[in-house]
Every structure is written in C-alpha cells, then in structure tokens.
Design an enzyme around this catalytic site. Structure first.
Site, PDB file in Angstrom:
ATOM      1  N   SER A   1      90.998  22.854-126.614  1.00 59.69           N
ATOM      2  CA  SER A   1      90.792  23.402-125.266  1.00 59.69           C
ATOM      3  C   SER A   1      91.454  22.523-124.194  1.00 59.69           C
ATOM      4  O   SER A   1      91.945  23.038-123.182  1.00 59.69           O
ATOM      5  CB  SER A   1      89.301  23.608-124.969  1.00 59.69           C
ATOM      6  OG  SER A   1      88.646  22.379-124.828  1.00 59.69           O
TER       7      SER A   1
ATOM      8  N   ASP B   1      88.982   3.435-127.740  1.00 53.38           N
ATOM      9  CA  ASP B   1      88.352   3.651-126.425  1.00 53.38           C
ATOM     10  C   ASP B   1      88.333   2.415-125.527  1.00 53.38           C
ATOM     11  O   ASP B   1      87.453   2.280-124.678  1.00 53.38           O
ATOM     12  CB  ASP B   1      86.909   4.165-126.596  1.00 53.38           C
ATOM     13  CG  ASP B   1      86.854   5.505-127.321  1.00 53.38           C
ATOM     14  OD1 ASP B   1      87.832   6.269-127.229  1.00 53.38           O
ATOM     15  OD2 ASP B   1      85.837   5.785-127.968  1.00 53.38           O
TER      16      ASP B   1
ATOM     17  N   HIS C   1      88.065  10.698-123.049  1.00 50.11           N
ATOM     18  CA  HIS C   1      86.786  10.468-123.723  1.00 50.11           C
ATOM     19  C   HIS C   1      85.690  11.131-122.888  1.00 50.11           C
ATOM     20  O   HIS C   1      85.691  11.004-121.664  1.00 50.11           O
ATOM     21  CB  HIS C   1      86.544   8.962-123.846  1.00 50.11           C
ATOM     22  CG  HIS C   1      85.333   8.643-124.654  1.00 50.11           C
ATOM     23  ND1 HIS C   1      85.318   8.713-126.026  1.00 50.11           N
ATOM     24  CD2 HIS C   1      84.073   8.299-124.284  1.00 50.11           C
ATOM     25  CE1 HIS C   1      84.107   8.416-126.464  1.00 50.11           C
ATOM     26  NE2 HIS C   1      83.337   8.150-125.424  1.00 50.11           N
TER      27      HIS C   1
HETATM   28  C1  GRF Z   1      87.008  16.426-125.935  1.00 50.50           C
HETATM   29  O1  GRF Z   1      85.652  16.378-125.631  1.00 50.50           O
HETATM   30  C2  GRF Z   1      87.662  15.084-125.677  1.00 50.50           C
HETATM   31  O2  GRF Z   1      87.003  14.330-124.698  1.00 50.50           O
HETATM   32  C3  GRF Z   1      87.514  14.376-126.989  1.00 50.50           C
HETATM   33  O3  GRF Z   1      87.640  15.380-127.969  1.00 50.50           O
HETATM   34  C4  GRF Z   1      87.276  16.647-127.416  1.00 50.50           C
HETATM   35  C5  GRF Z   1      88.432  17.574-127.668  1.00 50.50           C
HETATM   36  O4  GRF Z   1      88.129  18.903-127.341  1.00 50.50           O
HETATM   37  N1  GRF Z   1      88.472  13.307-127.110  1.00 50.50           N
HETATM   38  P1  GRF Z   1      89.280  20.003-127.391  1.00 50.50           P
HETATM   39  O5  GRF Z   1      89.832  20.004-128.813  1.00 50.50           O
HETATM   40  O6  GRF Z   1      90.315  19.625-126.387  1.00 50.50           O
HETATM   41  O7  GRF Z   1      88.616  21.302-127.070  1.00 50.50           O
END
Ligand code: GRF
Length: 199
Positions: free
Chosen positions: A14, A147, A106
């Site tokens: 997403s 991180d 993150h």
């Molecule tokens: C997000 O919450 C991002 O912060 C973390 O992984 C998740 C990825 O979500 N690193 P998407 O695949 O972009 O929907």
C-alpha cells in the site's frame, strides 16, 4: 531529470501504491519516478501493483551477499532505494554503495518500538502494552542496524484509550501514505540540489 527510484516490497504494497500515485499526480513537476519494484518474494502483491502500473518488476535472492540486488540497482541506474514493507536486512555491500540513498518507513516513533522482529501488528501491540499517549510514523535512512539510521521525517499520532492494535495500525498506515511519498520527494530534491552544487 527525475531521480530514478527502486521500491523494495515484500507485502501488500500500500505504501508502494501511495508513492506511485504521488509521483504520477505530480506529472510534469515530478522529481522522481519509480523505475523498478523488486521483491524477495515472487508472490508479493506489491509486484502485481507495479505490473498494473506498467513498472518493471524483479525478484531477487535476499540470501546472497547483496550482489543480485546490486546488479538490479545498477541495471536500472537507480538513484534512490525505497523500502516499503521489506523485512530483510539490506546487505552491507548494498548499504556501502547506496549510503544515504536507502529509505525505510517504520510504523512508530523510532527509536522507540523498533529493532529486529518489530514489524506489523507487533509494533502496535507493544505501543498499547507500554501505555504511551502517542505513536507515529518514522522515515529514516537505512544503515547496518535495523531501524537505527538517521531520521528524515516523523509524524506524531495520538493513541486513544479505546484503540486496539488493529485500529491503531489502520490510522498509522493512513498517515504513512501521506508522509512517505513526500519524504521520498524531499530526499530526491535535496540529492538533486547536492549533485548540482558539486557538479
Ligand atoms: C508499513 O506499516 C510500514 O511501516 C512497514 O511495513 C508496512 C508495509 O505496508 N515498514 P505496505 O506493504 O506498504 O502496505
């Protein structure tokens, strides 16, 4: 010339979608463009999103010393690497060559609630268990430690008493979709300014 982005994604994608849409919407003004979406998982939904947007996709082996990923980044002449739901460690070989040019997002206010194993629901569960009043999103540069790289952007989000890990995850994700594309844009602009002034 727009900066050439590679997005690495293993999950639903997403954030990848938000980044594609953001730079598409900027149209002629755009400072960056997604040239490659690569994943260590051949079945990643993110790859389908990329193919739908007519962006080149690739699958690479995340178990090697980084040579396969590096070869892809060279082949597509990538300026900036954007991690969007990519959970594997980036090999030192890649970090060395792309120092200051790899971004990650993150879903919490780093350095809190980060580190190895802190991803997905676990982050939001830890935030709730700690009883903190605020969480948020953090965009940072990637270095050798999970991180821990320098922070580029943060946005704070209040935690409500009624929040569950699920409700928090949904609110945080909506903020990620606003913050991440703009942080990528900001880094791309600053890199372009830097390379102009050093030319
Ligand atoms: C997000 O919450 C991002 O912060 C973390 O992984 C998740 C990825 O979500 N690193 P998407 O695949 O972009 O929907």
């Amino acid at each position: 010339m727009p900066s050439r982005l590679a997005v690495l994604a293993s999950g639903r994608g997403s954030n990848l979608q938000a980044i594609i849409d953001h730079f598409d919407n900027l149209a002629r003004e755009r400072v960056a463009r997604v040239m490659l979406v690569a994943s260590n998982r051949a079945d990643s939904p993110a790859l389908i999103r990329a193919a739908t947007a007519s962006i080149d996709i690739a699958h690479f082996d995340s178990g090697d010393d980084g040579s396969e990923l590096l070869a892809l980044l060279h082949k597509f002449r990538i300026d900036l690497v954007v991690l969007a739901g990519y959970l594997k460690r980036i090999p030192s070989k890649v970090i060395r060559e792309y120092a200051g040019r790899i971004l990650n997002i993150h879903p919490a206010l780093l350095p809190a609630f980060g580190g190895e194993g802190m991803y997905g629901e676990r982050v939001h569960e830890a935030v709730l268990a700690a009883g903190v009043a605020e969480t948020g999103v953090t965009v940072h540069l990637v270095d050798d430690e999970y991180d821990r790289g320098p922070i580029v952007a943060q946005w704070r989000i209040p935690v409500a008493k009624s929040d569950t890990a699920e409700s928090l995850a949904a609110r945080v994700l909506n903020v990620e979709h606003v913050v991440y594309p703009r942080a990528v844009e900001m880094v791309a602009i600053l890199q372009q300014l830097e390379s102009k002034s050093s030319a």
